[in-house]
Scaffold this motif. Structure first.
Motif, PDB file in Angstrom:
ATOM      1  N   ARG A 121       0.854  -1.180   0.000  1.00 17.35           N
ATOM      2  CA  ARG A 121       0.000   0.000   0.000  1.00 17.35           C
ATOM      3  C   ARG A 121       0.895   1.237   0.000  1.00 17.35           C
ATOM      4  NH1 ARG A 121      -3.176  -0.893   5.456  1.00 17.35           N
ATOM      5  NH2 ARG A 121      -3.187  -3.001   4.541  1.00 17.35           N
ATOM      6  N   PRO A 122       0.381   2.397  -0.420  1.00 16.81           N
ATOM      7  CA  PRO A 122       1.208   3.605  -0.419  1.00 16.81           C
ATOM      8  C   PRO A 122       1.718   3.946   0.986  1.00 16.81           C
ATOM      9  CG  PRO A 122      -0.776   3.935  -1.723  1.00 16.81           C
ATOM     10  CD  PRO A 122      -0.956   2.628  -0.999  1.00 16.81           C
ATOM     11  N   THR A 123       2.894   4.508   1.035  1.00 21.98           N
ATOM     12  CA  THR A 123       3.471   5.009   2.285  1.00 21.98           C
ATOM     13  C   THR A 123       3.324   6.525   2.246  1.00 21.98           C
ATOM     14  OG1 THR A 123       5.079   3.206   2.226  1.00 21.98           O
ATOM     15  CG2 THR A 123       5.515   5.020   3.754  1.00 21.98           C
ATOM     16  N   VAL A 124       2.404   7.065   3.022  1.00 22.04           N
ATOM     17  CA  VAL A 124       2.083   8.484   2.964  1.00 22.04           C
ATOM     18  C   VAL A 124       2.460   9.145   4.288  1.00 22.04           C
ATOM     19  CG1 VAL A 124       0.275  10.195   2.559  1.00 22.04           C
ATOM     20  CG2 VAL A 124       0.192   7.987   1.374  1.00 22.04           C
ATOM     21  N   ARG A 125       3.554   9.904   4.245  1.00 20.98           N
ATOM     22  CA  ARG A 125       4.059  10.570   5.458  1.00 20.98           C
ATOM     23  C   ARG A 125       4.088   9.590   6.631  1.00 20.98           C
ATOM     24  NH1 ARG A 125       6.055  15.993   4.700  1.00 20.98           N
ATOM     25  NH2 ARG A 125       4.979  16.821   2.897  1.00 20.98           N
ATOM     26  N   ALA A 126       4.620   8.421   6.393  1.00 18.33           N
ATOM     27  CA  ALA A 126       4.609   7.355   7.401  1.00 18.33           C
ATOM     28  C   ALA A 126       5.356   7.784   8.654  1.00 18.33           C
ATOM     29  CB  ALA A 126       5.242   6.094   6.823  1.00 18.33           C
ATOM     30  N   ARG A 127       4.753   7.494   9.795  1.00 22.34           N
ATOM     31  CA  ARG A 127       5.423   7.682  11.079  1.00 22.34           C
ATOM     32  C   ARG A 127       6.024   6.350  11.511  1.00 22.34           C
ATOM     33  NH1 ARG A 127       3.688  12.437  13.728  1.00 22.34           N
ATOM     34  NH2 ARG A 127       4.149  11.492  15.734  1.00 22.34           N
ATOM     35  N   GLU A 128       6.950   6.422  12.431  1.00 23.17           N
ATOM     36  CA  GLU A 128       7.723   5.250  12.801  1.00 23.17           C
ATOM     37  C   GLU A 128       6.884   4.106  13.338  1.00 23.17           C
ATOM     38  OE1 GLU A 128      10.510   8.682  12.600  1.00 23.17           O
ATOM     39  OE2 GLU A 128       8.475   8.374  13.379  1.00 23.17           O
ATOM     40  N   ASP A 129       5.755   4.412  13.997  1.00 19.56           N
ATOM     41  CA  ASP A 129       4.955   3.337  14.575  1.00 19.56           C
ATOM     42  C   ASP A 129       4.152   2.565  13.524  1.00 19.56           C
ATOM     43  OD1 ASP A 129       3.080   5.252  13.966  1.00 19.56           O
ATOM     44  OD2 ASP A 129       2.326   5.499  16.015  1.00 19.56           O
ATOM     45  N   ALA A 130       4.259   2.959  12.246  1.00 19.29           N
ATOM     46  CA  ALA A 130       3.571   2.234  11.178  1.00 19.29           C
ATOM     47  C   ALA A 130       4.357   1.015  10.693  1.00 19.29           C
ATOM     48  CB  ALA A 130       3.313   3.168   9.988  1.00 19.29           C
ATOM     49  N   GLY A 131       5.531   0.806  11.221  1.00 24.28           N
ATOM     50  CA  GLY A 131       6.348  -0.328  10.781  1.00 24.28           C
ATOM     51  C   GLY A 131       7.119  -0.909  11.954  1.00 24.28           C
ATOM     52  N   PRO A 132       7.702  -2.071  11.749  1.00 31.17           N
ATOM     53  CA  PRO A 132       7.699  -2.819  10.490  1.00 31.17           C
ATOM     54  C   PRO A 132       6.391  -3.568  10.265  1.00 31.17           C
ATOM     55  CG  PRO A 132       8.959  -4.014  12.140  1.00 31.17           C
ATOM     56  CD  PRO A 132       8.567  -2.709  12.773  1.00 31.17           C
ATOM     57  N   ALA A 133       6.051  -3.768   8.983  1.00 30.45           N
ATOM     58  CA  ALA A 133       4.864  -4.539   8.636  1.00 30.45           C
ATOM     59  C   ALA A 133       5.045  -5.990   9.062  1.00 30.45           C
ATOM     60  CB  ALA A 133       4.616  -4.458   7.126  1.00 30.45           C
ATOM     61  N   ARG A 134       3.952  -6.667   9.305  1.00 30.46           N
ATOM     62  CA  ARG A 134       4.011  -8.056   9.756  1.00 30.46           C
ATOM     63  C   ARG A 134       4.519  -8.995   8.665  1.00 30.46           C
ATOM     64  NH1 ARG A 134       1.516  -9.371  14.482  1.00 30.46           N
ATOM     65  NH2 ARG A 134       0.313  -7.729  15.508  1.00 30.46           N
ATOM     66  N   ARG A 135       4.132  -8.710   7.409  1.00 28.72           N
ATOM     67  CA  ARG A 135       4.511  -9.611   6.321  1.00 28.72           C
ATOM     68  C   ARG A 135       5.026  -8.804   5.140  1.00 28.72           C
ATOM     69  NH1 ARG A 135      -0.301 -13.860   5.397  1.00 28.72           N
ATOM     70  NH2 ARG A 135       1.372 -14.939   4.294  1.00 28.72           N
ATOM     71  N   HIS A 136       5.987  -9.398   4.436  1.00 30.24           N
ATOM     72  CA  HIS A 136       6.569  -8.757   3.260  1.00 30.24           C
ATOM     73  C   HIS A 136       6.609  -9.765   2.117  1.00 30.24           C
ATOM     74  CE1 HIS A 136       8.085  -4.962   5.059  1.00 30.24           C
ATOM     75  NE2 HIS A 136       8.042  -5.680   6.161  1.00 30.24           N
ATOM     76  N   PRO A 137       6.384  -9.308   0.887  1.00 29.96           N
ATOM     77  CA  PRO A 137       6.404 -10.221  -0.248  1.00 29.96           C
ATOM     78  C   PRO A 137       7.789 -10.458  -0.832  1.00 29.96           C
ATOM     79  CG  PRO A 137       5.674  -8.061  -0.954  1.00 29.96           C
ATOM     80  CD  PRO A 137       5.866  -7.981   0.529  1.00 29.96           C
ATOM     81  N   ALA A 184       5.782   2.603  -7.854  1.00 32.03           N
ATOM     82  CA  ALA A 184       4.478   2.956  -8.420  1.00 32.03           C
ATOM     83  C   ALA A 184       3.634   3.853  -7.513  1.00 32.03           C
ATOM     84  CB  ALA A 184       3.712   1.689  -8.788  1.00 32.03           C
ATOM     85  N   PRO A 185       3.544   3.600  -6.184  1.00 32.10           N
ATOM     86  CA  PRO A 185       2.717   4.460  -5.322  1.00 32.10           C
ATOM     87  C   PRO A 185       3.567   5.538  -4.635  1.00 32.10           C
ATOM     88  CG  PRO A 185       3.307   2.499  -4.124  1.00 32.10           C
ATOM     89  CD  PRO A 185       4.004   2.396  -5.461  1.00 32.10           C
ATOM     90  N   GLU A 186       2.910   6.374  -3.860  1.00 31.69           N
ATOM     91  CA  GLU A 186       3.622   7.363  -3.047  1.00 31.69           C
ATOM     92  C   GLU A 186       4.451   6.647  -1.986  1.00 31.69           C
ATOM     93  OE1 GLU A 186       2.680  10.980   0.137  1.00 31.69           O
ATOM     94  OE2 GLU A 186       1.288  10.600  -1.523  1.00 31.69           O
ATOM     95  N   ARG A 187       5.664   7.158  -1.757  1.00 31.12           N
ATOM     96  CA  ARG A 187       6.541   6.652  -0.695  1.00 31.12           C
ATOM     97  C   ARG A 187       7.149   7.860   0.015  1.00 31.12           C
ATOM     98  NH1 ARG A 187       4.615   1.815   0.056  1.00 31.12           N
ATOM     99  NH2 ARG A 187       4.701   0.479  -1.796  1.00 31.12           N
ATOM    100  N   THR A 188       6.469   8.333   1.046  1.00 35.75           N
ATOM    101  CA  THR A 188       6.947   9.504   1.783  1.00 35.75           C
ATOM    102  C   THR A 188       7.016   9.214   3.279  1.00 35.75           C
ATOM    103  OG1 THR A 188       4.694  10.408   1.909  1.00 35.75           O
ATOM    104  CG2 THR A 188       6.067  11.121   0.078  1.00 35.75           C
ATOM    105  N   LEU A 189       7.937   9.877   3.942  1.00 40.01           N
ATOM    106  CA  LEU A 189       8.193   9.650   5.362  1.00 40.01           C
ATOM    107  C   LEU A 189       8.000  10.927   6.163  1.00 40.01           C
ATOM    108  CD1 LEU A 189      11.527   7.593   5.142  1.00 40.01           C
ATOM    109  CD2 LEU A 189       9.186   6.709   5.251  1.00 40.01           C
ATOM    110  N   ASP A 190       7.515  10.779   7.361  1.00 37.64           N
ATOM    111  CA  ASP A 190       7.447  11.868   8.335  1.00 37.64           C
ATOM    112  C   ASP A 190       8.759  11.860   9.124  1.00 37.64           C
ATOM    113  OD1 ASP A 190       7.024  13.338  10.755  1.00 37.64           O
ATOM    114  OD2 ASP A 190       4.870  13.096  10.525  1.00 37.64           O
ATOM    115  N   VAL A 191       9.494  12.974   9.094  1.00 37.36           N
ATOM    116  CA  VAL A 191      10.782  13.038   9.794  1.00 37.36           C
ATOM    117  C   VAL A 191      10.706  13.934  11.023  1.00 37.36           C
ATOM    118  CG1 VAL A 191      12.166  12.465   7.771  1.00 37.36           C
ATOM    119  CG2 VAL A 191      11.595  14.861   8.223  1.00 37.36           C
ATOM    120  N   THR A 192       9.504  14.128  11.547  1.00 35.24           N
ATOM    121  CA  THR A 192       9.330  14.968  12.731  1.00 35.24           C
ATOM    122  C   THR A 192      10.126  14.433  13.922  1.00 35.24           C
ATOM    123  OG1 THR A 192       7.101  15.590  12.002  1.00 35.24           O
ATOM    124  CG2 THR A 192       7.634  15.948  14.319  1.00 35.24           C
TER     125      THR A 192
END
Length: 310
Positions: free
Chosen positions: A118-134, A281-289
């Protein structure tokens, strides 16, 4: 401080060594290659280590260090899954076992630990790591993060995305190799935002977190940029007359699969992979606050014109 840097023979590790030496730290460079050009590590003493089987020797070299910057491990998207697991999880286990009890560990992870489906939109640190990766790389890096956090909760984990800059050996060569008849096929249609991380930004973050609060930090330039515009600017700066052309995701996936199969058959590196399609292909942005507020390090903006010296 006395700092040891694993992966010092590589692109990121070498840059960390040079910056740490310039900042006045006492640096020990550790890498898998038998030897490196002294200029690559700014003249720091260099020791060759294979983290798969060098625990006693590594423990001896790390004794007395104030901090260990763990930058070892391949960032390839075309290696077998087991190779990533052995290098990232196995190598980090060795580093953790050899790490002095009171030393700061700065572990270089990746934004690839976020959910690539799924797109990573201004992701904050608590959004990862994801449980599964392809893919094997994301799986191994996510498992490594969990290992570090369980073993050394006082560690710092940095998650950069799309590291670029002088001497970079992955992004720019692949972009140039993708130029065909004045076009560069880019997975996905239309504009999208992306966070880029200049090597100086990453190195600045590493030096900033040698002291201060433990935890996980995204690392990227100050603000996201538009991917297709960056590609056009980089190509123009290199004197390449080509424009990006969006490729529908299903077609990009099929093209990547064919490229991977062909590369496996011929023993080469594919120009396009399914991993790349998922991440481009999708947005990949990070929150660096968190990096700004907790470490005190303010990342500079992306300077795509400066990409001419890649």
């Amino acid at each position: 401080m006395r700092i040891a840097v694993t992966g010092a023979s590589g692109y990121v590790g070498g840059a960390v060594c040079r910056a740490a030496v310039a900042a006045g730290h006492d640096v020990l460079a550790l890498g898998r290659r038998p030897r490196v050009d002294p200029r690559h590590v700014a003249g720091a003493p260099y020791r060759a280590h294979d983290l798969a089987d060098s625990l006693p020797a590594l423990a001896g070299d790390l004794a007395g260090t104030d901090a260990v910057v763990h930058a070892a491990g391949p960032a390839s998207d075309s290696l077998p899954a087991q190779a990533h697991w052995d290098a990232h999880v196995g190598g980090t286990r060795t580093v953790l076992a050899a790490l002095p009890r009171d030393a700061r560990l700065v572990h270089l992870s990746t934004a690839s630990v976020y959910d690539p489906r799924r797109p990573t939109v201004r992701a904050r640190e608590d959004a990862g790591p994801a449980r599964r990766h392809p893919d094997g790389y994301g799986t191994a890096k996510a498992a490594t993060e969990r290992l570090v956090r369980a073993t050394r909760p006082d560690a710092v984990i940095l998650r950069p995305h799309a590291v670029y800059g002088p001497g970079e050996t992955t992004l720019l060569p692949r972009l140039l190799a993708a130029v065909r008849a004045g076009r560069v096929l880019v997975p996905g249609r239309g504009p999208r935002a992306v966070s880029l991380t200049r090597i100086d930004t990453l190195v600045g973050a590493v030096l900033a977190v040698l002291r201060g609060p433990a935890g996980v930090y995204n690392v990227a330039d100050a603000e996201p940029v538009e991917l297709l515009a960056v590609i056009e600017t980089v190509l123009a700066a290199r004197g390449v007359r080509a424009r990006p052309l969006g490729l529908p995701v299903p077609l990009a996936r099929a093209t990547a699969l064919v490229a991977e199969l062909g590369a496996h058959l011929w023993g080469t590196t594919p120009v396009l992979t399914r991993y790349a399609v998922r991440h481009i292909a999708p947005e990949r942005t990070l929150d660096v606050t968190a990096l700004r507020d907790r470490s005190g390090y303010a990342p500079p903006p992306t300077d795509v014109l400066d990409a001419a010296d890649w």
